[in-house]
Enzyme design. Structure first.
Site, PDB file in Angstrom:
ATOM      1  N   ASP A  24       1.083  -0.572   0.143  1.00 56.25           N
ATOM      2  CA  ASP A  24      -0.203   0.138   0.204  1.00 56.25           C
ATOM      3  C   ASP A  24       0.963   1.576   0.271  1.00 56.25           C
ATOM      4  O   ASP A  24       1.021   1.714   1.211  1.00 56.25           O
ATOM      5  CB  ASP A  24      -0.498  -0.213   1.195  1.00 56.25           C
TER       6      ASP A  24
ATOM      7  N   ASN B 160      -0.319   4.330  -0.215  1.00 53.55           N
ATOM      8  CA  ASN B 160      -0.580   5.774  -0.475  1.00 53.55           C
ATOM      9  C   ASN B 160      -1.480   5.818   1.091  1.00 53.55           C
ATOM     10  O   ASN B 160      -1.889   6.973   1.535  1.00 53.55           O
ATOM     11  CB  ASN B 160      -1.177   6.404  -0.883  1.00 53.55           C
TER      12      ASN B 160
ATOM     13  N   ASP C 251      -1.770  -1.188  -3.720  1.00 52.29           N
ATOM     14  CA  ASP C 251      -1.833  -0.517  -5.080  1.00 52.29           C
ATOM     15  C   ASP C 251      -0.712  -0.478  -6.044  1.00 52.29           C
ATOM     16  O   ASP C 251      -0.046  -1.120  -6.169  1.00 52.29           O
ATOM     17  CB  ASP C 251      -2.510   1.098  -4.795  1.00 52.29           C
TER      18      ASP C 251
ATOM     19  N   ASP D 188      -5.054 -10.715 -15.249  1.00 48.08           N
ATOM     20  CA  ASP D 188      -5.973 -11.125 -15.837  1.00 48.08           C
ATOM     21  C   ASP D 188      -6.958 -10.736 -15.963  1.00 48.08           C
ATOM     22  O   ASP D 188      -7.097  -9.360 -16.869  1.00 48.08           O
ATOM     23  CB  ASP D 188      -6.676 -11.018 -13.890  1.00 48.08           C
TER      24      ASP D 188
ATOM     25  N   ASP E 183      -9.402 -16.627 -16.899  1.00 48.13           N
ATOM     26  CA  ASP E 183     -10.068 -16.403 -15.820  1.00 48.13           C
ATOM     27  C   ASP E 183     -11.023 -17.625 -15.842  1.00 48.13           C
ATOM     28  O   ASP E 183     -12.051 -17.547 -17.000  1.00 48.13           O
ATOM     29  CB  ASP E 183     -10.913 -15.284 -15.202  1.00 48.13           C
TER      30      ASP E 183
ATOM     31  N   GLU F 185      -7.143 -20.652 -16.816  1.00 47.40           N
ATOM     32  CA  GLU F 185      -7.558 -21.253 -15.606  1.00 47.40           C
ATOM     33  C   GLU F 185      -8.734 -22.452 -15.810  1.00 47.40           C
ATOM     34  O   GLU F 185     -10.278 -22.015 -16.584  1.00 47.40           O
ATOM     35  CB  GLU F 185      -8.118 -20.515 -14.437  1.00 47.40           C
TER      36      GLU F 185
ATOM     37  N   HIS G 240      -5.017 -17.347  -5.201  1.00 45.96           N
ATOM     38  CA  HIS G 240      -5.266 -16.263  -4.238  1.00 45.96           C
ATOM     39  C   HIS G 240      -6.986 -17.484  -3.784  1.00 45.96           C
ATOM     40  O   HIS G 240      -7.345 -16.699  -3.418  1.00 45.96           O
ATOM     41  CB  HIS G 240      -5.309 -14.768  -5.483  1.00 45.96           C
ATOM     42  N   ASP G 241      -7.324 -18.535  -4.398  1.00 48.01           N
ATOM     43  CA  ASP G 241      -8.222 -18.873  -4.221  1.00 48.01           C
ATOM     44  C   ASP G 241      -7.850 -20.310  -3.269  1.00 48.01           C
ATOM     45  O   ASP G 241      -8.766 -21.306  -3.036  1.00 48.01           O
ATOM     46  CB  ASP G 241      -8.501 -19.465  -4.838  1.00 48.01           C
TER      47      ASP G 241
END
Ligand code: ISL
Length: 557
Positions: A22, A24, A30, A99, A203, A257, A331-332
């Site tokens: 992060d 900011n 970000d 993605d 995806d 995927e 991430h899953d």
């Protein structure tokens, strides 16, 4: 432009932008945060990034619900930030794949809003709207159920119509039968490729073609109707069309995927002469510890089954000149420490993670590392259901409450399998918010940031992070890792995963002990003359493998 297979030399690092860095201090990662960590990535040795979605989105599914493909979600930055990221990565010899989420859009996308507003608008046919059943249309058009649990249909107000969504309500499925939809997708692809992007992770790409009968299917435990919406009749045609009209004009790669695809289906998607995808993610190995491919139903891990899956995919793809992707986290998925027979005990956590890393990383294919995997990050310390942010987790929790027969199973698995386990902030250092941010992040930081963080591991040459650096170096140095034929050396062993990669007079051997015991291993004497390239122990015995020991051996001539 020549379409090359650079992806066969790629080592890809997946960034989940919300949770990486992060810049900011608004509690969310970000693009500028990623830019600030390019040196870290370069030092790790990776040469390509897969960036999870950064497009504008209401974030019902953390960006896998896109409301505008041509703008960036504000908290992540701007289009100029993305261009800066691409340039800086390229200057550092790192490619970027984005993605591509085009099975569905967000319900906030202007196409969908138009479709709802005006049933006669052309956008109505961008999606699937079907009449409900029953006198008052109060039953959905069919009995299909989706990935996040429950029916795949959402009624449009009090109208007779329902729309199809295989994922969350806010993710209506696009109608790929409509040529205009395919044109829109091609324009999106070209827009990003022209900007300099090097490819796409596609995806749930095997869901884009649906059988058009939309009839009821025989009831199943999960994903009722999957035979109608997975690997549908026009899947190959659609992908080939994208290849011809777009990909073939760029030096880009694609990784699909492919949930629920078999080896044969994956071959059809990736055999180079068919011109569809460069490679796919298959989930057979991550399904070894569940039943029916349903992660909520735990099954005891079994090494023999695990090895069988790899032999099948390694040899199957090799035979047809196809190409595998190699991964153990994303991430899953829940985090790998403690999974696949590795250990969470302090004594063996890193040792066993190194063992798992050697085992998957040196097979044939393109290896992927999910952010934090290189540190040995663990599942989150979630205490109550309110600690979770993930839409899937909350949907399943609802099912747990509403359907008593599912309760015992889900009570056991909900916290363990929640996707949020992999989405906690990246642990850069041991400060209050782990160096990810200076304010409370969107999701809680793991308590073990003091023991597990990048700063500490960069200073310790025996850390898991440095081990990954060494594995990456090996892949770059030894061509046999790219091209050698795979062979399982001990398919019947319950504890040892041993394989070699062979080509001409060269041989690379990986021997890993997937147990906490000392294991006698006859193979060791056979390879005693080989050069030891890497191990997770400083001393190696000639006959015994120590707990979770791994050895990477090599001989030429
Ligand atoms: O995470 C899963 C189940 O827990 C998978 O079934 C997952 O839904 C499936 O692999 C599809 O995943 C992809 O598409 C989803 C998105 O939520 C995932 O994050 C993404 O990886 C819908 O776009």
């Amino acid at each position: 432009m020549k379409h090359t297979d650079w992806y066969k030399d790629a080592i890809i690092y997946q960034i989940y932008p919300r949770s990486f860095c992060d810049s900011n201090n608004d509690g969310m990662g970000d693009i500028q945060g990623i830019i600030s960590k390019i040196d870290y990535l370069k030092n790790l040795g990776i040469n390509c990034i897969w960036l999870s979605p950064i497009y504008d989105s209401p974030q019902e599914d953390n960006g896998y619900d896109i409301s505008d493909y041509y703008s960036i979600y504000k908290p992540f930055g701007t289009m100029d930030d993305l261009k800066e990221l691409i340039n800086k990565l390229h200057e550092n010899g790192i490619r970027l794949i984005m993605d591509l989420v085009v099975n569905h859009t967000s319900s906030e996308h202007k196409w969908f809003k138009e479709a709802l507003k005006d049933p006669n608008s052309k956008y109505r046919n961008y999606y699937y709207f079907k009449k409900g059943k029953g006198k008052n249309y109060n039953r959905p058009p069919n009995n299909w159920t989706g990935f996040f649990g429950g029916t795949t249909w959402e009624r449009v107000g009090n109208s007779p119509y329902y729309y199809l969504h295989l994922f969350a309500k806010g993710q209506p499925d696009l109608n790929w039968e409509n040529e205009e939809v395919r044109k829109e997708v091609k324009n999106i692809l070209k827009f990003y490729l022209d900007m300099g992007v090097d490819g796409f992770r596609c995806d749930v790409i095997t869901l884009i073609s649906k059988k058009q009968d939309f009839k009821n299917r025989a009831p199943t435990l999960a994903l009722c109707g999957k035979d109608a919406y997975v690997n549908g009749p026009r899947l190959h045609e659609f992908l080939h069309e994208l290849y011809l009209d777009v990909y073939s004009n760029y030096d880009c790669m694609t990784v699909g995927e492919t949930v629920l695809s078999t080896l044969n289906e994956a071959k059809e998607l990736t055999i180079p002469s068919r011109e569809e995808l460069s490679m796919v993610f298959n989930f057979d190995h991550t399904n070894v510890d569940n039943f029916f491919g349903v992660k909520w139903i735990e099954r005891k891990f079994n090494l023999k089954r695990f090895k069988k899956v790899f032999s099948k995919w390694q040899n199957g793809m090799y035979e047809v000149n196809g190409w595998n992707s190699l991964f153990i986290e994303n991430h899953d998925q829940r985090r790998s420490p403690g999974r696949f027979n590795t250990s969470l005990d302090n004594e063996y956590k890193d040792i066993s993670s190194k063992m798992l890393a050697s085992t998957y990383f040196l097979m044939q294919g393109t290896p992927f590392i999910y952010q934090g995997q290189e540190l040995g990050m663990t599942n989150g310390d979630f205490k109550t259901i309110d600690d979770f942010k993930d839409v899937e987790t909350h949907n399943i929790d609802k099912m747990r409450k509403e359907i008593p027969i599912l309760r015992p199973i889900l009570n056991k698995s909900l916290f363990r399998e929640s996707r949020d386990n992999a989405r906690t902030p990246f642990q850069w250092d041991d400060s209050e918010f782990a160096g990810f941010s200076t304010i409370t992040p969107w999701i809680q930081v793991n308590k073990n940031k003091k023991e597990i963080n990048a700063k500490k591991e960069l200073q310790d040459e025996n850390s898991l992070l440095c081990y990954y650096q060494k594995l990456i170096k090996l892949r770059k140095e030894y061509k046999i890792i790219k091209t050698g034929k795979y062979n399982d050396l001990l398919p019947n062993s319950k504890y040892i995963f041993a394989y070699n990669r062979k080509e001409n007079n060269k041989e690379l051997v990986v021997i890993s002990n997937f147990s906490k015991k000392n294991i006698k291993c006859k193979l060791l004497s056979k390879y005693k003359e080989y050069k030891l390239l890497l191990s997770n122990y400083a001393d190696n015995d000639n006959t015994i493998l120590k707990p979770y020991e791994t050895r990477i051996l090599y001989r030429e001539g």
